[in-house]
Motif scaffolding. Structure first.
Motif, PDB file in Angstrom:
ATOM      1  N   ALA A 262       0.841  -1.200   0.000  1.00 13.92           N
ATOM      2  CA  ALA A 262       0.000   0.000   0.000  1.00 13.92           C
ATOM      3  C   ALA A 262       0.875   1.250   0.000  1.00 13.92           C
ATOM      4  N   ASP A 263       1.364   1.639  -1.192  1.00 13.43           N
ATOM      5  CA  ASP A 263       2.147   2.880  -1.301  1.00 13.43           C
ATOM      6  C   ASP A 263       1.253   3.962  -1.904  1.00 13.43           C
ATOM      7  N   GLU A 264       1.864   5.097  -2.249  1.00 10.23           N
ATOM      8  CA  GLU A 264       1.077   6.215  -2.779  1.00 10.23           C
ATOM      9  C   GLU A 264       0.279   5.807  -4.008  1.00 10.23           C
ATOM     10  N   ARG A 265       0.939   5.031  -4.887  1.00  7.82           N
ATOM     11  CA  ARG A 265       0.287   4.659  -6.137  1.00  7.82           C
ATOM     12  C   ARG A 265      -0.924   3.749  -5.871  1.00  7.82           C
ATOM     13  N   PHE A 266      -0.742   2.838  -4.927  1.00  4.35           N
ATOM     14  CA  PHE A 266      -1.815   1.905  -4.579  1.00  4.35           C
ATOM     15  C   PHE A 266      -3.032   2.665  -4.027  1.00  4.35           C
ATOM     16  N   ILE A 267      -2.762   3.612  -3.116  1.00  9.24           N
ATOM     17  CA  ILE A 267      -3.849   4.358  -2.492  1.00  9.24           C
ATOM     18  C   ILE A 267      -4.586   5.191  -3.534  1.00  9.24           C
ATOM     19  N   ARG A 268      -3.808   5.798  -4.436  1.00  4.39           N
ATOM     20  CA  ARG A 268      -4.385   6.593  -5.504  1.00  4.39           C
ATOM     21  C   ARG A 268      -5.322   5.746  -6.368  1.00  4.39           C
ATOM     22  N   ASP A 269      -4.843   4.560  -6.777  1.00  5.37           N
ATOM     23  CA  ASP A 269      -5.656   3.668  -7.605  1.00  5.37           C
ATOM     24  C   ASP A 269      -6.902   3.220  -6.855  1.00  5.37           C
ATOM     25  N   ALA A 270      -6.736   2.984  -5.546  1.00  6.11           N
ATOM     26  CA  ALA A 270      -7.866   2.507  -4.754  1.00  6.11           C
ATOM     27  C   ALA A 270      -8.966   3.570  -4.674  1.00  6.11           C
ATOM     28  N   ILE A 271      -8.573   4.846  -4.734  1.00  7.27           N
ATOM     29  CA  ILE A 271      -9.571   5.917  -4.649  1.00  7.27           C
ATOM     30  C   ILE A 271     -10.211   6.168  -6.023  1.00  7.27           C
ATOM     31  N   LEU A 272      -9.381   6.145  -7.066  1.00  6.30           N
ATOM     32  CA  LEU A 272      -9.899   6.477  -8.402  1.00  6.30           C
ATOM     33  C   LEU A 272     -10.493   5.274  -9.114  1.00  6.30           C
ATOM     34  N   LYS A 273      -9.869   4.097  -8.917  1.00  6.86           N
ATOM     35  CA  LYS A 273     -10.360   2.895  -9.602  1.00  6.86           C
ATOM     36  C   LYS A 273     -10.547   1.774  -8.595  1.00  6.86           C
ATOM     37  N   PRO A 274     -11.499   1.948  -7.651  1.00  9.98           N
ATOM     38  CA  PRO A 274     -11.625   1.000  -6.542  1.00  9.98           C
ATOM     39  C   PRO A 274     -11.982  -0.417  -6.999  1.00  9.98           C
ATOM     40  N   ARG A 275     -12.603  -0.538  -8.187  1.00  8.64           N
ATOM     41  CA  ARG A 275     -13.034  -1.884  -8.616  1.00  8.64           C
ATOM     42  C   ARG A 275     -11.882  -2.699  -9.192  1.00  8.64           C
ATOM     43  N   ASP A 276     -10.766  -2.046  -9.507  1.00 14.20           N
ATOM     44  CA  ASP A 276      -9.650  -2.758 -10.141  1.00 14.20           C
ATOM     45  C   ASP A 276      -8.937  -3.690  -9.169  1.00 14.20           C
ATOM     46  N   LYS A 277      -8.795  -3.234  -7.936  1.00 13.92           N
ATOM     47  CA  LYS A 277      -8.080  -4.045  -6.952  1.00 13.92           C
ATOM     48  C   LYS A 277      -8.926  -4.127  -5.696  1.00 13.92           C
ATOM     49  N   ILE A 278      -9.547  -5.276  -5.497  1.00 11.39           N
ATOM     50  CA  ILE A 278     -10.411  -5.466  -4.332  1.00 11.39           C
ATOM     51  C   ILE A 278      -9.610  -6.179  -3.247  1.00 11.39           C
ATOM     52  N   ALA A 279      -9.632  -5.612  -2.046  1.00 10.47           N
ATOM     53  CA  ALA A 279      -8.941  -6.271  -0.934  1.00 10.47           C
ATOM     54  C   ALA A 279      -9.622  -7.613  -0.658  1.00 10.47           C
ATOM     55  N   ALA A 280      -8.810  -8.628  -0.398  1.00 11.23           N
ATOM     56  CA  ALA A 280      -9.342  -9.978  -0.199  1.00 11.23           C
ATOM     57  C   ALA A 280     -10.363  -9.980   0.931  1.00 11.23           C
ATOM     58  N   GLY A 281     -11.511 -10.593   0.678  1.00 12.01           N
ATOM     59  CA  GLY A 281     -12.522 -10.713   1.720  1.00 12.01           C
ATOM     60  C   GLY A 281     -13.515  -9.564   1.750  1.00 12.01           C
ATOM     61  N   TYR A 282     -13.397  -8.611   0.805  1.00 11.43           N
ATOM     62  CA  TYR A 282     -14.314  -7.470   0.796  1.00 11.43           C
ATOM     63  C   TYR A 282     -15.123  -7.436  -0.491  1.00 11.43           C
ATOM     64  N   GLN A 283     -16.273  -6.787  -0.447  1.00  6.52           N
ATOM     65  CA  GLN A 283     -17.132  -6.633  -1.615  1.00  6.52           C
ATOM     66  C   GLN A 283     -16.714  -5.384  -2.402  1.00  6.52           C
ATOM     67  N   PRO A 284     -16.871  -5.421  -3.737  1.00  2.00           N
ATOM     68  CA  PRO A 284     -16.555  -4.215  -4.533  1.00  2.00           C
ATOM     69  C   PRO A 284     -17.675  -3.193  -4.412  1.00  2.00           C
ATOM     70  N   LEU A 285     -17.716  -2.471  -3.312  1.00  2.49           N
ATOM     71  CA  LEU A 285     -18.815  -1.536  -3.055  1.00  2.49           C
ATOM     72  C   LEU A 285     -18.435  -0.081  -3.264  1.00  2.49           C
ATOM     73  N   MET A 286     -17.138   0.203  -3.191  1.00  3.55           N
ATOM     74  CA  MET A 286     -16.731   1.608  -3.182  1.00  3.55           C
ATOM     75  C   MET A 286     -16.935   2.268  -4.538  1.00  3.55           C
ATOM     76  N   PRO A 287     -17.564   3.468  -4.555  1.00  6.21           N
ATOM     77  CA  PRO A 287     -17.708   4.194  -5.819  1.00  6.21           C
ATOM     78  C   PRO A 287     -16.375   4.825  -6.222  1.00  6.21           C
ATOM     79  N   SER A 288     -16.208   5.036  -7.517  1.00  7.31           N
ATOM     80  CA  SER A 288     -14.973   5.677  -7.985  1.00  7.31           C
ATOM     81  C   SER A 288     -15.032   7.182  -7.736  1.00  7.31           C
ATOM     82  N   TYR A 289     -13.889   7.752  -7.379  1.00  9.92           N
ATOM     83  CA  TYR A 289     -13.830   9.202  -7.188  1.00  9.92           C
ATOM     84  C   TYR A 289     -13.162   9.895  -8.373  1.00  9.92           C
ATOM     85  N   GLN A 290     -13.037   9.141  -9.481  1.00 13.17           N
ATOM     86  CA  GLN A 290     -12.458   9.704 -10.709  1.00 13.17           C
ATOM     87  C   GLN A 290     -13.292  10.916 -11.142  1.00 13.17           C
ATOM     88  N   GLY A 291     -12.632  12.038 -11.349  1.00 11.96           N
ATOM     89  CA  GLY A 291     -13.340  13.234 -11.791  1.00 11.96           C
ATOM     90  C   GLY A 291     -14.037  13.972 -10.666  1.00 11.96           C
TER      91      GLY A 291
END
Ligand code: CUA
Length: 316
Positions: A262-291
């Motif tokens: 979980a570095d800067e790039r990972f956190i950035r991707d998780a906020i903008l493209k949350p569906r691309d990398k889902i943490a194990a054991g969690y549902q893809p629920l987070m909305p994208s903050y892109q834009g």
């Protein structure tokens, strides 16, 4: 500030001589090949000129496999060696030392916006202390730019949609040119700035003189609350989202079986493209903050999440 070669500015960072050496190596090996080529060209042109009756013109087609194979192998080895040499240097510049001080750079048409972790902001200027290694985390608000400090032997593209990182350690105080080295629109040529390297005490004074509303992390915390992130990521929330305490710098197991740090790039991707990398054991629920949030805001939220690194994390 001149060297004995015109237009050759001295390199002012710790890695500059390594870059210079590579450049000279490339120049010399190319010059040798060019020289050999022209020497043979002239020799044959003169020897086999129409008026030279002494030239032996029998055996017009005589192929020597020895020459063919050794020439091809020699150039292959030489240029592969140059590639390995250059790649090593490049990879070295991608991996900053662990104690490097972060500075955030956002490029946009047509300026460089700089933010220090303490919340100090600059435009088209970057003040850095002499001594520590600086790590630049760069992102672009619009198109591709390129961050170029000739005297530091640093040039790195700043590509929208990602965080690029580069590091350097200045060798002496002074003021150095900053350029944008990628054509990015009408005022590309004016997208310039200065890098000011100061002795540590002068730098501390400079930091203290700046108007600051709060550290980046504190501003990020405000943003985190106003965007309602805590509604899901907070301790008492009903939605089960990964906890962010202690997240930064840790390995995160993903639902596809891979593990990422979980570095800067990972956190950035998780906020903008949350569906691309889902943490194990969690549902893809987070909305994208892109834009929905700007690069500046992303930097602050990332700084906030980084500041939670020391908090006790979730049970592993
Ligand atoms: Cu930015 Cu050219």
């Amino acid at each position: 500030m001149q060297t004995w070669i015109p237009y050759w500015l001295p390199g002012e960072t710790a890695h500059a001589s390594a870059v210079d050496l590579l450049f000279i190596g490339l120049l010399v090996s190319s010059a040798l090949v060019l020289l050999l080529l022209f020497a043979l060209l002239f020799r044959f042109a003169i020897h086999y000129r129409a008026s030279n009756a002494d030239a032996d013109r029998d055996h017009r087609i005589r192929k020597s496999w020895h020459w063919e194979v050794s020439w091809t192998a020699a150039t292959l080895v030489a240029f592969l060696a140059l590639f390995v040499w250059g790649a090593q240097l490049y990879l070295n510049l991608q991996a900053p030392p662990a104690d490097a001080l972060p500075v955030y750079v956002v490029a946009q048409q047509w300026m460089w916006k700089v933010q220090h972790p303490g919340g100090q902001r600059e435009i088209n200027e970057l003040h850095v202390p002499l001594g520590p290694t600086m790590r630049l985390l760069m992102s672009s608000q619009d198109v591709i730019h390129s961050f170029f400090i000739p005297a530091f032997r640093i040039k790195h593209d700043v590509v929208p949609g990602t965080t690029q990182s580069i590091w350097f350690r200045p060798r002496k105080p002074g003021v150095f040119h900053l350029f944008c080295a990628e054509y990015c629109g009408t005022d590309h040529s004016r997208m310039t700035g200065r890098i000011v390297v100061m002795e540590q005490p002068a730098f501390e004074q400079w930091l203290a003189r700046q108007d600051v509303t709060g550290t980046l992390a504190a501003e990020g915390g405000r943003l985190y609350r106003s965007l309602g992130c805590g509604g899901c990521h907070g301790a008492g929330s009903t939605v089960r989202a990964p906890a962010l305490d202690g997240l930064y710098g840790r390995p995160v197991p993903l639902s596809d079986g891979t593990v990422e740090i979980a570095d800067e790039r990972f956190i950035r991707d998780a906020i903008l493209k949350p569906r691309d990398k889902i943490a194990a054991g969690y549902q893809p629920l987070m909305p994208s903050y892109q834009g929905k949030i700007s690069e500046d805001e992303l930097i602050r939220i990332t700084a906030y999440i980084k500041s939670l690194a020391g908090e006790p994390g979730p049970p592993q």
